[in-house]
Write an enzyme that holds these catalytic residues in place. Structure first.
Site, PDB file in Angstrom:
ATOM      1  N   LYS A 127       0.822  -1.215   0.000  1.00 18.02           N
ATOM      2  CA  LYS A 127       0.000   0.000   0.000  1.00 18.02           C
ATOM      3  C   LYS A 127       0.857   1.266   0.000  1.00 18.02           C
ATOM      4  O   LYS A 127       0.427   2.303  -0.479  1.00 18.02           O
ATOM      5  CB  LYS A 127      -0.961  -0.019   1.177  1.00 18.02           C
ATOM      6  CG  LYS A 127      -2.000  -1.119   1.013  1.00 18.02           C
ATOM      7  CD  LYS A 127      -3.212  -0.941   1.890  1.00 18.02           C
ATOM      8  CE  LYS A 127      -4.302  -1.929   1.525  1.00 18.02           C
ATOM      9  NZ  LYS A 127      -3.907  -3.348   1.723  1.00 18.02           N
TER      10      LYS A 127
HETATM   11  C1  PLP Z   1      -4.507  -4.442   1.094  1.00 16.46           C
HETATM   12  C2  PLP Z   1      -3.777  -5.728   1.029  1.00 16.46           C
HETATM   13  C3  PLP Z   1      -4.150  -6.759   0.141  1.00 16.46           C
HETATM   14  C4  PLP Z   1      -5.374  -6.668  -0.753  1.00 16.46           C
HETATM   15  O1  PLP Z   1      -5.230  -5.713  -1.774  1.00 16.46           O
HETATM   16  P1  PLP Z   1      -6.529  -5.167  -2.554  1.00 16.46           P
HETATM   17  O2  PLP Z   1      -6.037  -4.017  -3.349  1.00 16.46           O
HETATM   18  O3  PLP Z   1      -7.505  -4.751  -1.489  1.00 16.46           O
HETATM   19  O4  PLP Z   1      -7.046  -6.272  -3.394  1.00 16.46           O
HETATM   20  C5  PLP Z   1      -3.378  -7.907   0.101  1.00 16.46           C
HETATM   21  N1  PLP Z   1      -2.306  -8.063   0.913  1.00 16.46           N
HETATM   22  C6  PLP Z   1      -1.907  -7.095   1.771  1.00 16.46           C
HETATM   23  C7  PLP Z   1      -0.727  -7.346   2.649  1.00 16.46           C
HETATM   24  C8  PLP Z   1      -2.609  -5.889   1.862  1.00 16.46           C
HETATM   25  O5  PLP Z   1      -2.227  -4.950   2.737  1.00 16.46           O
END
Ligand code: PLP
Length: 489
Positions: A127
């Site tokens: 993120k």
């Molecule tokens: C947010 C997240 C996901 C999922 O990603 P999306 O964009 O919501 O599909 C998967 N793994 C981790 C570690 C995350 O923080």
């Protein structure tokens, strides 16, 4: 480049620019913003991009979507965001100069399996790739508008910390982040609560994550309060976050191939469909992607859709708390963007389907035809596949990857590798997106390997740092009062 809502009936009516939608959440009709058309990247352009740095590539791609920001400013923002200092938590065996290191795991019978490292940013999850840019874009845009923004959010771990590390110290921005008191891991708690920046406020609610989310909803529904306090969000439906993620699909392709006739596939550990939606957009722009493989955990809303054509959101009692918690979703908030393209950008039809979600809880596209003329679920031109992984799969995959390739992966990435191995094809490189580092989810690592996950430098004793947070009961009135006292508005 203009943007329209996925639910707009009259496409000429409500067009907005990139800067206009940057600070917004949902469109007024309840839909999500999408570009009016996709910019196309030619093979010639792709060749030129092979020699660019990550920041230079980000500038090229963002420029196609954010054409109302002056080029020199966008360049400055990309260069400030994508530096080795920001993405410094690379492991010993990764190349130090790479923002997104790509590693070959295995090459067998003409099948390559690769892992794209996306979690070297300040909070050790993918993120950061988009959120760090968002922080700089927000600061830039607020300054231009002489405005300020108070971000209110709820988190169970990853999103909240990524937002706080992106917004800390930024002018014109405050963050009020609600989290369930004593329910996050010690590492996640320490990451957030040890921030001492005066514009970051951690509010620990004496309840569960859903209580935090309900408070955010209650505060946001008080429109007068929301406007006066300049409340905004940074959730995963933000278009700028999706665009920032498009960049690393291009980057990975260019690193994995030597010519544009080669195709690669991606497997993406998925929850809200934000990450893989960016892959879909990269493909719509012309990136030669073979398959996009959606990997889910026990919360298999998306796997069910891609197998059957039925999209059925889950009730909270059907939503499991798993050992890949960042994928524990009851519905996938970015999924509507893909459905919009799937149905030939027919806003009226999308509106109907998502209305049906509100009344009936599901819609069924099986037996219907997509815009590519194929009957669902065989939407071949869109090239999606899916698979599911469970706690037992996760544990086994963490052990397997440790033994075979000598690296420790986190539980979400393990879901990705498990599903990717079931979808490999001869002659097509499969790239798995690593979404977090193992250190963040040590409990599961310990269960799999009977030892702790190594921590990147600087995180060794994070739990011992002084913490700054406020504990509050489940009461939106108290939260409102707290915010108003801090903003003075
Ligand atoms: C947010 C997240 C996901 C999922 O990603 P999306 O964009 O919501 O599909 C998967 N793994 C981790 C570690 C995350 O923080």
């Amino acid at each position: 480049m203009q943007y329209i809502s996925t639910r707009s009936k009259d496409k000429s009516a409500s067009k907005r620019s990139f800067s206009q939608i940057l600070l917004e959440g949902l469109a007024p009709d309840g839909g999500l913003y999408m570009p009016e058309s996709y910019p196309v990247v030619t093979g010639q352009e792709l060749d030129k991009w092979r020699s660019l740095s990550y920041a230079e590539l980000a500038f090229e791609i963002l420029g196609k979507f954010a054409d109302d920001i002056p080029e020199k400013d966008l360049k400055m923002l990309a260069e400030k965001t994508y530096t080795p200092e920001v993405y410094r938590n690379v492991r010993n065996d990764d190349a130090l100069d790479a923002i997104t290191p790509l590693r070959l795991l295995e090459e067998k019978d003409g099948r390559k399996l690769m892992l794209l490292g996306l979690s070297n940013g300040p909070t050790l999850a993918f993120k950061d790739m988009a959120m760090q840019l968002l922080g700089n874009l927000f600061e830039y845009e607020l300054k231009r508008q002489h405005a300020e923004l108070n971000i209110l959010g709820a988190t169970s771990g990853d999103t909240g910390s990524a937002a706080e590390y992106a917004m800390r110290g930024k002018k014109g921005i405050r963050v009020f982040m609600l989290s369930p008191y004593r329910k996050m891991s010690a590492f996640q708690t320490a990451q957030m609560f040890s921030l001492q920046d005066p514009n970051i406020f951690n509010i620990a609610i004496e309840g569960v994550f859903d209580d935090c989310q309900d408070i955010v909803k209650a505060v946001s529904n008080d429109l007068e309060y929301k406007a006066r306090q300049k409340i905004g969000t940074v959730n995963s439906i933000n278009w700028a976050r999706v665009v920032a993620q498009v960049v690393y699909y291009f980057r990975a392709y260019l690193m994995a191939t030597t010519g544009n006739e080669e195709k690669v596939s991606f497997t993406v550990p998925s929850g809200n469909f934000g990450n893989i939606c960016a892959g879909h957009i990269a493909r719509m722009m012309g990136l030669p992607i073979d398959r996009l493989v959606v990997a889910t955990n026990e919360n298999d809303v998306l796997d069910e859709f891609f197998r059957t054509g039925v999209y059925r959101v889950r009730k909270s009692e059907e939503t499991w708390h798993t050992s890949s918690p960042s994928m524990d979703i009851s519905k996938a908030s970015n999924f509507e963007r893909f459905v919009y393209d799937l149905l030939g950008q027919d806003g009226e039809r999308v509106n109907g389907l998502f209305r049906q979600i509100e009344t009936k809880g599901f819609f069924d596209l099986s037996g219907q035809y997509g815009s590519d003329g194929n009957e669902f679920p065989q939407v071949k031109n869109y090239g999606f596949e899916s698979g599911k992984s469970t706690h037992a799969d996760r544990i086994e995959t963490i052990r397997f990857v440790q033994k075979e390739y000598g690296i420790t992966i986190d539980p979400h990435t393990a879901d990705g590798i498990k599903v990717a191995r079931e979808h490999q094809r001869k002659g097509v490189t499969m790239i798995v997106l690593e979404t977090a580092q193992a250190a963040k989810f040590n409990e599961t690592i310990f269960e799999a390997l009977s030892r702790n996950a190594a921590r990147p430098a600087g995180f060794e004793r994070i739990e011992e740092l002084p913490q700054r947070f406020t504990v509050m009961p489940i009461d939106d009135g108290e939260v409102k009062k707290f915010i108003a006292e801090r903003t003075g508005l």
